[in-house]
Design a protein around this motif. Structure first.
Motif, PDB file in Angstrom:
ATOM      1  N   ALA A  51       0.828  -1.210   0.000  1.00  2.71           N
ATOM      2  CA  ALA A  51       0.000   0.000   0.000  1.00  2.71           C
ATOM      3  C   ALA A  51       0.862   1.261   0.000  1.00  2.71           C
ATOM      4  CB  ALA A  51      -0.931  -0.009   1.211  1.00  2.71           C
ATOM      5  N   ALA A  52       1.956   1.246   0.740  1.00  3.42           N
ATOM      6  CA  ALA A  52       2.839   2.422   0.806  1.00  3.42           C
ATOM      7  C   ALA A  52       3.461   2.719  -0.552  1.00  3.42           C
ATOM      8  CB  ALA A  52       3.926   2.198   1.851  1.00  3.42           C
ATOM      9  N   ARG A  53       3.871   1.679  -1.270  1.00  3.92           N
ATOM     10  CA  ARG A  53       4.438   1.901  -2.611  1.00  3.92           C
ATOM     11  C   ARG A  53       3.381   2.501  -3.542  1.00  3.92           C
ATOM     12  NH1 ARG A  53       7.207  -2.865  -1.196  1.00  3.92           N
ATOM     13  NH2 ARG A  53       5.593  -4.175  -2.117  1.00  3.92           N
ATOM     14  N   MET A  54       2.146   2.004  -3.426  1.00  5.27           N
ATOM     15  CA  MET A  54       1.069   2.544  -4.252  1.00  5.27           C
ATOM     16  C   MET A  54       0.834   4.017  -3.907  1.00  5.27           C
ATOM     17  SD  MET A  54      -2.824   1.203  -4.750  1.00  5.27           S
ATOM     18  CE  MET A  54      -2.243  -0.362  -5.370  1.00  5.27           C
ATOM     19  N   GLN A  55       0.791   4.321  -2.620  1.00  2.96           N
ATOM     20  CA  GLN A  55       0.569   5.706  -2.197  1.00  2.96           C
ATOM     21  C   GLN A  55       1.694   6.611  -2.685  1.00  2.96           C
ATOM     22  OE1 GLN A  55      -2.214   6.955  -0.933  1.00  2.96           O
ATOM     23  NE2 GLN A  55      -1.256   8.953  -1.115  1.00  2.96           N
ATOM     24  N   THR A  59       1.414  10.021  -5.281  1.00  5.06           N
ATOM     25  CA  THR A  59       1.860  11.378  -4.953  1.00  5.06           C
ATOM     26  C   THR A  59       2.918  11.876  -5.928  1.00  5.06           C
ATOM     27  OG1 THR A  59       3.556  10.586  -3.428  1.00  5.06           O
ATOM     28  CG2 THR A  59       1.382  11.060  -2.495  1.00  5.06           C
ATOM     29  N   GLY A  60       3.287  11.025  -6.873  1.00  2.00           N
ATOM     30  CA  GLY A  60       4.274  11.424  -7.876  1.00  2.00           C
ATOM     31  C   GLY A  60       5.710  11.196  -7.447  1.00  2.00           C
ATOM     32  N   ALA A  61       5.903  10.553  -6.310  1.00  2.00           N
ATOM     33  CA  ALA A  61       7.264  10.267  -5.849  1.00  2.00           C
ATOM     34  C   ALA A  61       7.931   9.286  -6.814  1.00  2.00           C
ATOM     35  CB  ALA A  61       7.234   9.656  -4.449  1.00  2.00           C
ATOM     36  N   GLN A  62       9.232   9.368  -6.907  1.00  5.32           N
ATOM     37  CA  GLN A  62       9.983   8.444  -7.749  1.00  5.32           C
ATOM     38  C   GLN A  62       9.859   7.039  -7.147  1.00  5.32           C
ATOM     39  OE1 GLN A  62      11.319   9.294 -10.570  1.00  5.32           O
ATOM     40  NE2 GLN A  62      12.203   7.323 -11.065  1.00  5.32           N
ATOM     41  N   ILE A  63       9.351   6.119  -7.923  1.00  7.84           N
ATOM     42  CA  ILE A  63       9.160   4.748  -7.432  1.00  7.84           C
ATOM     43  C   ILE A  63       9.826   3.770  -8.389  1.00  7.84           C
ATOM     44  CG2 ILE A  63       7.014   5.222  -6.195  1.00  7.84           C
ATOM     45  CD1 ILE A  63       6.315   3.367  -9.110  1.00  7.84           C
ATOM     46  N   ASN A  64      10.043   2.581  -7.884  1.00  9.49           N
ATOM     47  CA  ASN A  64      10.587   1.500  -8.689  1.00  9.49           C
ATOM     48  C   ASN A  64       9.477   0.465  -8.868  1.00  9.49           C
ATOM     49  OD1 ASN A  64      11.897  -0.644  -9.819  1.00  9.49           O
ATOM     50  ND2 ASN A  64      13.482  -0.810  -8.262  1.00  9.49           N
ATOM     51  N   PRO A  65       8.852   0.403 -10.041  1.00 11.49           N
ATOM     52  CA  PRO A  65       7.739  -0.532 -10.234  1.00 11.49           C
ATOM     53  C   PRO A  65       8.145  -1.989 -10.013  1.00 11.49           C
ATOM     54  CG  PRO A  65       8.220   0.661 -12.277  1.00 11.49           C
ATOM     55  CD  PRO A  65       9.113   1.198 -11.232  1.00 11.49           C
ATOM     56  N   LYS A  66       9.437  -2.281 -10.131  1.00 12.74           N
ATOM     57  CA  LYS A  66       9.902  -3.643  -9.913  1.00 12.74           C
ATOM     58  C   LYS A  66       9.625  -4.098  -8.478  1.00 12.74           C
ATOM     59  CE  LYS A  66      13.523  -6.922 -10.857  1.00 12.74           C
ATOM     60  NZ  LYS A  66      12.642  -7.977 -10.433  1.00 12.74           N
ATOM     61  N   GLY A 100      -0.912   1.821 -14.829  1.00 18.38           N
ATOM     62  CA  GLY A 100      -1.964   1.866 -13.808  1.00 18.38           C
ATOM     63  C   GLY A 100      -1.804   3.063 -12.884  1.00 18.38           C
ATOM     64  N   TYR A 101      -0.582   3.314 -12.409  1.00 17.64           N
ATOM     65  CA  TYR A 101      -0.325   4.469 -11.553  1.00 17.64           C
ATOM     66  C   TYR A 101      -0.648   5.766 -12.293  1.00 17.64           C
ATOM     67  CZ  TYR A 101       2.217   1.416  -8.265  1.00 17.64           C
ATOM     68  OH  TYR A 101       2.571   0.447  -7.375  1.00 17.64           O
ATOM     69  N   SER A 102      -0.258   5.845 -13.561  1.00 18.54           N
ATOM     70  CA  SER A 102      -0.545   7.044 -14.368  1.00 18.54           C
ATOM     71  C   SER A 102      -2.044   7.260 -14.493  1.00 18.54           C
ATOM     72  CB  SER A 102       0.071   6.922 -15.764  1.00 18.54           C
ATOM     73  OG  SER A 102       1.462   6.951 -15.688  1.00 18.54           O
ATOM     74  N   ILE A 107      -7.038  10.487 -13.084  1.00 16.24           N
ATOM     75  CA  ILE A 107      -8.441  10.682 -12.675  1.00 16.24           C
ATOM     76  C   ILE A 107      -8.530  11.402 -11.333  1.00 16.24           C
ATOM     77  CG2 ILE A 107      -9.323   8.729 -14.019  1.00 16.24           C
ATOM     78  CD1 ILE A 107      -9.566   7.204 -11.292  1.00 16.24           C
ATOM     79  N   GLY A 108      -7.379  11.836 -10.807  1.00 11.40           N
ATOM     80  CA  GLY A 108      -7.382  12.630  -9.581  1.00 11.40           C
ATOM     81  C   GLY A 108      -7.289  11.836  -8.292  1.00 11.40           C
ATOM     82  N   THR A 109      -6.808  10.604  -8.358  1.00  9.41           N
ATOM     83  CA  THR A 109      -6.690   9.804  -7.146  1.00  9.41           C
ATOM     84  C   THR A 109      -5.660  10.444  -6.220  1.00  9.41           C
ATOM     85  OG1 THR A 109      -7.222   7.821  -8.420  1.00  9.41           O
ATOM     86  CG2 THR A 109      -6.298   7.494  -6.225  1.00  9.41           C
ATOM     87  N   GLN A 110      -6.105  10.814  -5.038  1.00  7.28           N
ATOM     88  CA  GLN A 110      -5.244  11.448  -4.040  1.00  7.28           C
ATOM     89  C   GLN A 110      -4.609  10.416  -3.112  1.00  7.28           C
ATOM     90  OE1 GLN A 110      -4.917  15.026  -4.169  1.00  7.28           O
ATOM     91  NE2 GLN A 110      -5.873  14.392  -6.091  1.00  7.28           N
ATOM     92  N   SER A 111      -5.379   9.361  -2.810  1.00  4.79           N
ATOM     93  CA  SER A 111      -4.843   8.326  -1.923  1.00  4.79           C
ATOM     94  C   SER A 111      -5.602   7.026  -2.107  1.00  4.79           C
ATOM     95  CB  SER A 111      -4.932   8.766  -0.457  1.00  4.79           C
ATOM     96  OG  SER A 111      -6.282   8.826  -0.027  1.00  4.79           O
TER      97      SER A 111
END
Length: 185
Positions: A51-55, A59-66, A100-102, A107-111
């Motif tokens: 859930a934290a990685r999804m959140q 928020t636009g934080a740099q993430i590693n989809p792997k 999916g994250y994009s 659509i405005g998903t905040q959390s």
């Protein structure tokens, strides 16, 4: 472990019904209860990190989809009202995670908040996990919409690692349409 004297006396005097006796015997003879007490926090932690990685991605934080892809087995199944998919955990899946994250951001998903995790042991290596979530979406007109949803995940526990081998989701498209949000296509 041994049954204590008070429990044995209660059984002998008929103070417990048959279901209570079976439950006590199972509780005292099953190693599953000990193992489950140890594994529940690990499964909770697995989904908290998921859930934290999804959140972070929302928020636009740099993430590693792997890291999110590593939560899944090499091949896995997914079921929704739109049908069943059989997917490979490969480069195409990594692209789907990013897509999916994009979409969620578009659509405005905040959390997406993980509300609860309910674990059912299927056997010593497999678990069914019911997760309850709440998505908060800010529509184009700036009103906030809250969408509760439930997903079921099926985990395999091998080599002290959990992997999702299947999942079942609610009708995401219908939930968006019902709230006036452009549905996921």
């Amino acid at each position: 472990r041994r049954l204590g004297k008070p429990i044995i006396l209660a059984i002998c005097k008929g103070l417990l019904n048959a279901d209570q006796v079976l439950f006590i015997i199972y509780s005292f003879t099953s190693n599953n209860n000990i193992a489950m007490k140890e594994i529940y926090p690990s499964i909770q932690q697995f989904f908290s990190l998921y859930a934290a990685r999804m959140q972070n991605a929302l928020t636009g934080a740099q993430i590693n989809p792997k890291e999110q892809a590593d939560c899944f087995t090499g091949c896995f199944a997914g079921a929704s009202p739109q049908g069943v998919i059989c997917a490979q955990n490969d480069d195409a899946f990594l692209q789907q995670i990013e897509k999916g994250y994009s979409f969620y951001r578009s659509i405005g998903t905040q959390s997406m908040q993980l509300l609860s995790v309910e674990i059912t042991e299927l056997n010593e290596l497999h678990y069914s996990v019911k997760t309850s979530w709440e998505a908060r979406i800010r529509k184009k007109d700036q009103t906030e919409v809250v969408i509760p949803f439930v997903n079921f995940y099926f985990l395999q526990a091998l080599n002290n690692t959990f992997k999702i081998f299947a999942f079942v989701t609610d009708d995401e498209q219908k939930a968006y349409a019902d709230k006036g949000i452009e549905p996921y296509l």
